[in-house]
Design a protein around this motif. Structure first.
Motif, PDB file in Angstrom:
ATOM      1  N   MET A 387      -0.041   2.007  11.509  1.00 52.22           N
ATOM      2  CA  MET A 387      -1.430   1.574  11.447  1.00 52.22           C
ATOM      3  C   MET A 387      -2.249   2.530  10.583  1.00 52.22           C
ATOM      4  SD  MET A 387      -2.630   2.585  15.297  1.00 52.22           S
ATOM      5  CE  MET A 387      -4.180   1.721  15.025  1.00 52.22           C
ATOM      6  N   ASP A 388      -3.375   2.041  10.082  1.00 49.65           N
ATOM      7  CA  ASP A 388      -4.287   2.893   9.319  1.00 49.65           C
ATOM      8  C   ASP A 388      -5.071   3.782  10.285  1.00 49.65           C
ATOM      9  OD1 ASP A 388      -3.552   1.749   6.895  1.00 49.65           O
ATOM     10  OD2 ASP A 388      -5.026   0.134   7.096  1.00 49.65           O
ATOM     11  N   HIS A 389      -5.260   5.027   9.882  1.00 53.22           N
ATOM     12  CA  HIS A 389      -5.998   5.965  10.728  1.00 53.22           C
ATOM     13  C   HIS A 389      -7.010   6.710   9.867  1.00 53.22           C
ATOM     14  CE1 HIS A 389      -6.970   9.039  13.655  1.00 53.22           C
ATOM     15  NE2 HIS A 389      -6.141   8.505  14.550  1.00 53.22           N
ATOM     16  N   PRO A 390      -8.285   6.657  10.213  1.00 50.27           N
ATOM     17  CA  PRO A 390      -9.314   7.282   9.359  1.00 50.27           C
ATOM     18  C   PRO A 390      -9.170   8.788   9.216  1.00 50.27           C
ATOM     19  CG  PRO A 390     -10.238   6.610  11.481  1.00 50.27           C
ATOM     20  CD  PRO A 390      -8.870   6.001  11.397  1.00 50.27           C
ATOM     21  N   ASP A 391      -8.535   9.448  10.192  1.00 52.34           N
ATOM     22  CA  ASP A 391      -8.363  10.894  10.102  1.00 52.34           C
ATOM     23  C   ASP A 391      -7.197  11.298   9.205  1.00 52.34           C
ATOM     24  OD1 ASP A 391     -10.514  11.612  11.823  1.00 52.34           O
ATOM     25  OD2 ASP A 391      -9.285  11.064  13.557  1.00 52.34           O
ATOM     26  N   PHE A 392      -6.367  10.319   8.797  1.00 57.64           N
ATOM     27  CA  PHE A 392      -5.187  10.616   7.980  1.00 57.64           C
ATOM     28  C   PHE A 392      -5.087   9.622   6.820  1.00 57.64           C
ATOM     29  CE2 PHE A 392      -4.186  11.913  12.351  1.00 57.64           C
ATOM     30  CZ  PHE A 392      -3.938  13.266  12.151  1.00 57.64           C
ATOM     31  N   PRO A 393      -6.063   9.642   5.927  1.00 58.27           N
ATOM     32  CA  PRO A 393      -6.033   8.697   4.805  1.00 58.27           C
ATOM     33  C   PRO A 393      -4.817   8.928   3.923  1.00 58.27           C
ATOM     34  CG  PRO A 393      -7.686  10.407   4.449  1.00 58.27           C
ATOM     35  CD  PRO A 393      -7.212  10.555   5.856  1.00 58.27           C
ATOM     36  N   GLY A 394      -4.155   7.829   3.557  1.00 62.93           N
ATOM     37  CA  GLY A 394      -3.003   7.890   2.662  1.00 62.93           C
ATOM     38  C   GLY A 394      -1.713   8.333   3.304  1.00 62.93           C
ATOM     39  N   LYS A 395      -1.704   8.586   4.637  1.00 64.72           N
ATOM     40  CA  LYS A 395      -0.492   9.018   5.322  1.00 64.72           C
ATOM     41  C   LYS A 395       0.028   7.922   6.246  1.00 64.72           C
ATOM     42  CE  LYS A 395      -1.341  14.001   5.229  1.00 64.72           C
ATOM     43  NZ  LYS A 395      -0.193  14.271   4.325  1.00 64.72           N
ATOM     44  N   LYS A 396       1.341   7.972   6.473  1.00 63.12           N
ATOM     45  CA  LYS A 396       1.960   7.018   7.382  1.00 63.12           C
ATOM     46  C   LYS A 396       1.719   7.480   8.825  1.00 63.12           C
ATOM     47  CE  LYS A 396       6.356   4.793   8.577  1.00 63.12           C
ATOM     48  NZ  LYS A 396       7.809   4.719   8.272  1.00 63.12           N
ATOM     49  N   VAL A 397       1.009   6.670   9.579  1.00 62.89           N
ATOM     50  CA  VAL A 397       0.691   6.976  10.971  1.00 62.89           C
ATOM     51  C   VAL A 397       1.265   5.881  11.855  1.00 62.89           C
ATOM     52  CG1 VAL A 397      -1.142   7.383  12.662  1.00 62.89           C
ATOM     53  CG2 VAL A 397      -1.447   8.147  10.295  1.00 62.89           C
ATOM     54  N   GLU A 398       2.001   6.276  12.893  1.00 61.69           N
ATOM     55  CA  GLU A 398       2.583   5.318  13.831  1.00 61.69           C
ATOM     56  C   GLU A 398       2.175   5.691  15.256  1.00 61.69           C
ATOM     57  OE1 GLU A 398       6.914   4.168  12.379  1.00 61.69           O
ATOM     58  OE2 GLU A 398       6.525   6.314  12.135  1.00 61.69           O
ATOM     59  N   VAL A 399       1.940   4.675  16.059  1.00 64.71           N
ATOM     60  CA  VAL A 399       1.598   4.861  17.470  1.00 64.71           C
ATOM     61  C   VAL A 399       2.708   4.249  18.319  1.00 64.71           C
ATOM     62  CG1 VAL A 399      -0.006   4.248  19.318  1.00 64.71           C
ATOM     63  CG2 VAL A 399      -0.877   4.899  17.065  1.00 64.71           C
ATOM     64  N   GLY A 400       3.143   4.974  19.343  1.00 64.64           N
ATOM     65  CA  GLY A 400       4.187   4.460  20.230  1.00 64.64           C
ATOM     66  C   GLY A 400       4.672   5.532  21.184  1.00 64.64           C
ATOM     67  N   GLY A 401       5.725   5.223  21.909  1.00 70.32           N
ATOM     68  CA  GLY A 401       6.322   6.195  22.820  1.00 70.32           C
ATOM     69  C   GLY A 401       6.576   5.618  24.201  1.00 70.32           C
ATOM     70  N   ILE A 402       7.135   6.444  25.074  1.00 73.23           N
ATOM     71  CA  ILE A 402       7.441   6.038  26.446  1.00 73.23           C
ATOM     72  C   ILE A 402       6.149   5.784  27.199  1.00 73.23           C
ATOM     73  CG2 ILE A 402       8.461   6.799  28.632  1.00 73.23           C
ATOM     74  CD1 ILE A 402      10.518   8.349  26.988  1.00 73.23           C
ATOM     75  N   ALA A 403       6.109   4.698  27.950  1.00 66.11           N
ATOM     76  CA  ALA A 403       4.912   4.331  28.697  1.00 66.11           C
ATOM     77  C   ALA A 403       4.574   5.406  29.724  1.00 66.11           C
ATOM     78  CB  ALA A 403       5.120   2.990  29.390  1.00 66.11           C
ATOM     79  N   PRO A 404       3.276   5.696  29.916  1.00 67.98           N
ATOM     80  CA  PRO A 404       2.874   6.742  30.871  1.00 67.98           C
ATOM     81  C   PRO A 404       3.352   6.424  32.284  1.00 67.98           C
ATOM     82  CG  PRO A 404       0.978   5.435  30.155  1.00 67.98           C
ATOM     83  CD  PRO A 404       2.111   5.057  29.265  1.00 67.98           C
ATOM     84  N   PHE A 405       3.624   7.458  33.042  1.00 72.41           N
ATOM     85  CA  PHE A 405       4.057   7.435  34.440  1.00 72.41           C
ATOM     86  C   PHE A 405       5.540   7.094  34.614  1.00 72.41           C
ATOM     87  CE2 PHE A 405      -0.520   6.575  34.777  1.00 72.41           C
ATOM     88  CZ  PHE A 405      -0.902   7.497  35.732  1.00 72.41           C
ATOM     89  N   ASN A 406       6.160   6.420  33.639  1.00 76.31           N
ATOM     90  CA  ASN A 406       7.473   5.819  33.879  1.00 76.31           C
ATOM     91  C   ASN A 406       8.586   6.818  34.122  1.00 76.31           C
ATOM     92  OD1 ASN A 406       6.023   3.498  33.341  1.00 76.31           O
ATOM     93  ND2 ASN A 406       7.693   2.546  32.195  1.00 76.31           N
TER      94      ASN A 406
END
Length: 540
Positions: A387-406
């Protein structure tokens, strides 16, 4: 709260409906309160009270299970929710209480139980919130980055999935790489092995205050399990301004310091000295401020650990997580009681097949993902999404990971057998408790109106009357042996009152008195945390 027998049918029906609701998932605060009230109303052996309300308006409950003279019977405290992300601990503590009341009231003949199901109700409530994230802290506003502003840089749900996971940013200056066995898992690059970092890793969110840090000053709060007095970690987020600063901590300690009958504490939390016992360290044990389990207590811990592993049967436990200021360590080092802790569950190690890359370092996240797939679970992982992230212009940013608490809490449908085995272990631990009796009593005339009395005070339990740490602490009363006289009687030799620092399991202490006079004297011995015994002796 006491049981009204005229309302038995209604109470039973309400308890059934409540069980149907909580059986589907872990309890939120109102469900837990309803469940505990139902339990207290179902038996004269259970009493419920709120010991405080948190800043978030949640009750901290105490359930007392006992019969007869409860304050003068050996007691165990069972504590859950010391870590706010560990809902399993809350459930295990409640199920223990329910098992006693419903199936094992005879266990209360010799032991009292004080059950504190959830010491972090503000934090556990995040599991049920619209935005779910791993939370350990209470509702206190804190300035974690010490910039004079409160909660100005919280999490943001960037991918809109209703939970906060992680954010990885591809950058050659980063310290993180993907795990060789599973590229969904992030690990630190090991530069000593020639590995080069490829990513920066942050929690999901934005740099709202533009200080170069992400989510460092969100909802804040104080962790129950970081704000006790042993090895307190000053000036760290979650620890508080000083030890025992919070309502929850003070309320629990205020209760425990009045319960002279408590000999052991069983904690469901991240610490684990049951799968593997604490190890004695001579240097730590020799310090003025002791930081190691003492030698005799190590032996007891090993004995109890062996019983735990045999009864519960869990293997491949992860390393124990004991932050400074933890409750389990306070209970031993500063409260002087036998203290045992377990997380109760962790994902079993999965043996990879020929299609899987080898998890050579036994990474717990890799193993958890494989276990979850094997069990057919859903919603346990948020796939990395670019996804695009305003704090990291021009960089590859990904969001994900193990769900909390699990990773700390299995699906509630899986814990029936687990809870049953832990209940059995706690009962076995109680059967080991110290218990004194007067044996080998003799009274013989020695002439001139005098009688020699001899007796052995025997501890028939497996555990000692005191932990070694407890025998050094003012907060565990010594065993008292007293010879009580009647009118016209006099002790010629021997002490009227003897205070014994400790008696080991299956061991005894001998006493002798020379008493002048006629009639009957009485011998009384014991302490609140081991019980009392007495007998009468006829003078010769």
């Amino acid at each position: 709260m006491r049981f009204n027998r005229n309302k038995f049918g209604l109470v039973a029906a309400l308890m059934f409906l409540t069980q149907m609701m909580w059986a589907q998932d872990y309890n939120n605060a109102s469900q837990l309160a309803q469940r505990l009230r139902g339990l207290a109303n179902s038996s004269n052996a259970a009493t419920l009270k709120s010991i405080t309300k948190t800043l978030g308006g949640k009750d901290v409950w105490m359930l007392t299970l006992g019969t007869g003279d409860m304050e003068n019977k050996p007691a165990m405290a069972v504590v859950g929710g010391v870590e706010g992300q560990h809902l399993l601990g809350v459930e295990m503590a409640v199920r223990f209480a329910e098992d006693i009341v419903k199936n094992n009231l005879g266990a209360l003949d010799n032991t009292t139980y004080y059950v504190f199901p959830n010491m972090s109700p503000d934090a556990t409530e995040q599991y049920f919130a619209n935005l779910k994230y791993g939370r350990s802290a209470n509702a206190k506003k804190t300035d974690d980055d010490r910039d004079g502003r409160m909660n100005e840089d919280p999490f943001e749900d960037l991918n809109g999935d209703g939970m906060i996971t992680m954010m990885r940013v591809e950058d050659a200056t980063g310290d993180w790489i993907t795990h060789p066995a599973d590229d969904r898992v992030m690990i630190k690059a090991n530069k000593s092995k020639g590995e080069k970092g490829k990513y920066h890793l942050f929690t999901e969110g934005a740099d709202n205050d533009k200080d170069g840090a992400f989510n460092e000053d969100g909802d804040g709060g104080i962790y129950f399990n970081k704000s006790l007095t042993f090895s307190y970690d000053y000036f760290t987020p979650g620890a508080g301004e000083h030890p025992v600063s919070e309502l929850e901590n003070r309320a629990l300690l205020d209760i425990l310091y009045t319960k002279w009958n408590v000999y052991a504490i069983m904690t469901f939390g991240p610490g684990n000295n049951l799968s593997s016992a604490w190890r004695y360290n001579r240097a730590g044990a020799s310090k003025r401020v002791v930081t190691s389990v003492l030698r005799n207590d190590e032996t007891i811990n090993k004995l109890v650990s062996g019983k735990y592993n045999k009864t519960v049967g869990t293997k491949d436990a992860p390393p124990s997580v004991e932050p400074g200021g933890s409750f389990n360590q306070w209970a031993y080092f500063h409260f002087g009681r036998l203290s045992f802790s377990t997380p109760g569950w962790w994902a079993p190690m999965v043996k990879g097949d020929s299609t899987m890359k080898k998890n050579t370092d036994k990474n717990r996240e890799v193993n958890y993902l494989r276990w979850a797939e094997k069990e057919g679970l859903s919603n346990y992982f948020a796939q990395w999404t670019e996804m695009d992230h305003p704090d990291f212009p021009g960089k590859k940013v990904e969001v994900g990971g193990i769900a909390p608490f699990n990773m700390l809490n299995p699906p509630i449908s899986m814990i029936d057998d687990l809870a049953s085995k832990h209940n059995k272990f706690i009962m076995e631990l109680a059967e080991m408790q110290a218990s004194v009796e007067l044996i080998n009593l003799r009274a013989e005339s020695v002439g001139k109106g005098m009688t020699r009395i001899t007796v052995d005070l025997y501890n028939g339990g497996t555990l000692p009357t005191h932990s070694q740490m407890g025998s050094r602490s003012r907060w565990l009363r010594r065993v008292k042996m007293e010879l009580k006289l009647g009118k016209g009687q006099e002790i010629v030799s021997g002490r009227k009152v003897n205070l014994i620092p400790s008696i080991n399991g299956d061991d005894s202490v001998s006493f002798t008195w020379l008493v002048k006079g006629k009639g009957t004297v009485s011998l009384e011995a014991g302490a609140p945390h081991i019980g009392f015994t007495s007998t009468n002796v006829n003078l010769k």
